[in-house]
Design a protein around this motif. Structure first.
Motif, mmCIF file in Angstrom:
data_model
loop_
_atom_site.group_PDB
_atom_site.id
_atom_site.type_symbol
_atom_site.label_atom_id
_atom_site.label_comp_id
_atom_site.label_asym_id
_atom_site.label_seq_id
_atom_site.Cartn_x
_atom_site.Cartn_y
_atom_site.Cartn_z
ATOM 1 N N TRP A 180 -59.842 11.759 66.126
ATOM 2 C CA TRP A 180 -59.812 13.148 65.667
ATOM 3 C C TRP A 180 -61.219 13.722 65.524
ATOM 4 O O TRP A 180 -61.503 14.846 65.955
ATOM 5 C CB TRP A 180 -59.065 13.229 64.349
ATOM 6 N N ARG A 181 -62.130 12.945 64.936
ATOM 7 C CA ARG A 181 -63.511 13.420 64.755
ATOM 8 C C ARG A 181 -64.206 13.597 66.109
ATOM 9 O O ARG A 181 -64.956 14.561 66.313
ATOM 10 C CB ARG A 181 -64.293 12.443 63.880
ATOM 11 N N GLN A 229 -63.051 16.821 67.642
ATOM 12 C CA GLN A 229 -63.696 17.993 67.039
ATOM 13 C C GLN A 229 -65.130 18.160 67.537
ATOM 14 O O GLN A 229 -65.617 19.274 67.718
ATOM 15 C CB GLN A 229 -63.691 17.858 65.511
ATOM 16 N N THR A 230 -65.812 17.024 67.760
ATOM 17 C CA THR A 230 -67.220 17.074 68.163
ATOM 18 C C THR A 230 -67.380 17.403 69.646
ATOM 19 O O THR A 230 -68.244 18.209 70.016
ATOM 20 C CB THR A 230 -67.904 15.729 67.859
ATOM 21 N N GLY A 258 -64.707 18.191 71.860
ATOM 22 C CA GLY A 258 -63.583 18.883 72.480
ATOM 23 C C GLY A 258 -64.000 20.072 73.324
ATOM 24 O O GLY A 258 -63.539 20.240 74.463
#
Length: 249
Positions: free
Chosen positions: A41-42, A45-46, A48
């Motif tokens: 997930w992180r 976010q970074t 994507g």
């Protein structure tokens, strides 16, 4: 159609990631080997936004390569209809070229053309043109006797009219093959980028592989699937619209 296609993809993707995480738990692997859901997930976010731009870059090349392969396959199939040695020679040459694996041909293309757009475009076209060629050959070589007999009897038959008749009568088959081969164009572009290109999502996956960063690869695969699904839905819609237009009295 779009909602259904994306839902199906997300289900398959979630099942694949879930299986990977279950494999991690069963073998007691660390997050360094297989990242956990939080790390994925992180990473999304970074990276994507950057990976989405790379997917769009790849998709643009794939669309162009797919269009080029359609033109090439149609042209070869039309010429290969000839019964003389020219048609047989072209058909044999097309089949023999396909027998060489793309990973063996790609280095030659990179040496001759470099690692830019031309090489990625050509590799994408080479990978997806063969199934198109087989379908076009089958369609253009199969007479529609009831309709063609009328035009032959009235002396109005030309090779262009013959191609139009056979394409129209097999439009659903051609649409299915064109949509199916689109995924091969995407694969071909990613392969080209993975081997030696300096742009696109395939290049990003190669960098992530060198870094042993599986989370980045999983994010890239998610975005590739979304981009490909959107493209296929668009192609299916265009094919359906074309078929409705040609069937309209």
């Amino acid at each position: 159609m779009l909602h259904r296609r994306l839902t199906q993809f997300f289900i398959l993707y979630a099942a694949g990631v879930g299986l990977l995480l279950a494999f991690k738990v069963a073998l007691g692997l660390s997050d360094y080997v297989i990242p956990g859901p939080g790390e994925i997930w992180r990473t999304g976010q970074t990276y994507g936004a950057a990976y989405a731009a790379a997917v769009l870059n790849t998709l643009g090349v794939a669309v162009l390569g797919h269009g080029l392969s359609i033109v090439l396959a149609a042209a070869v199939a039309v010429i290969a209809r000839l019964k003389d040695w020219i048609g047989g020679f072209i058909r044999t040459a097309a089949f023999n070229i396909q027998s060489y694996p793309i990973v063996a041909v790609a280095p030659i293309l990179f040496i001759l053309l470099g690692d830019g757009l031309a090489t990625r475009l050509l590799i994408a076209a080479l990978i997806c043109y063969f199934p198109l060629l087989l379908s076009f050959l089958g369609v253009f070589s199969e007479p529609v006797r009831e309709i063609e007999h009328f035009y032959e009897a009235t002396g109005r038959m030309t090779w262009r009219l013959q191609i139009k008749i056979r394409a129209f009568e097999n439009l659903q088959k051609l649409t299915t093959v064109v949509v199916g081969s689109a995924t091969l164009a995407m694969v071909g572009t990613i392969v080209a980028e993975f081997i030696a290109a300096t742009a696109g999502i395939g290049y990003s996956i190669r960098i992530a592989l060198y870094q042993s960063d599986l989370a980045k690869i999983l994010v890239a695969l998610l975005l590739i699937g979304v981009g490909t699904s959107l493209w296929l839905v668009l192609l299916e819609g265009l094919g359906a619209a074309l078929q409705r237009r040609m069937e309209r009295p």
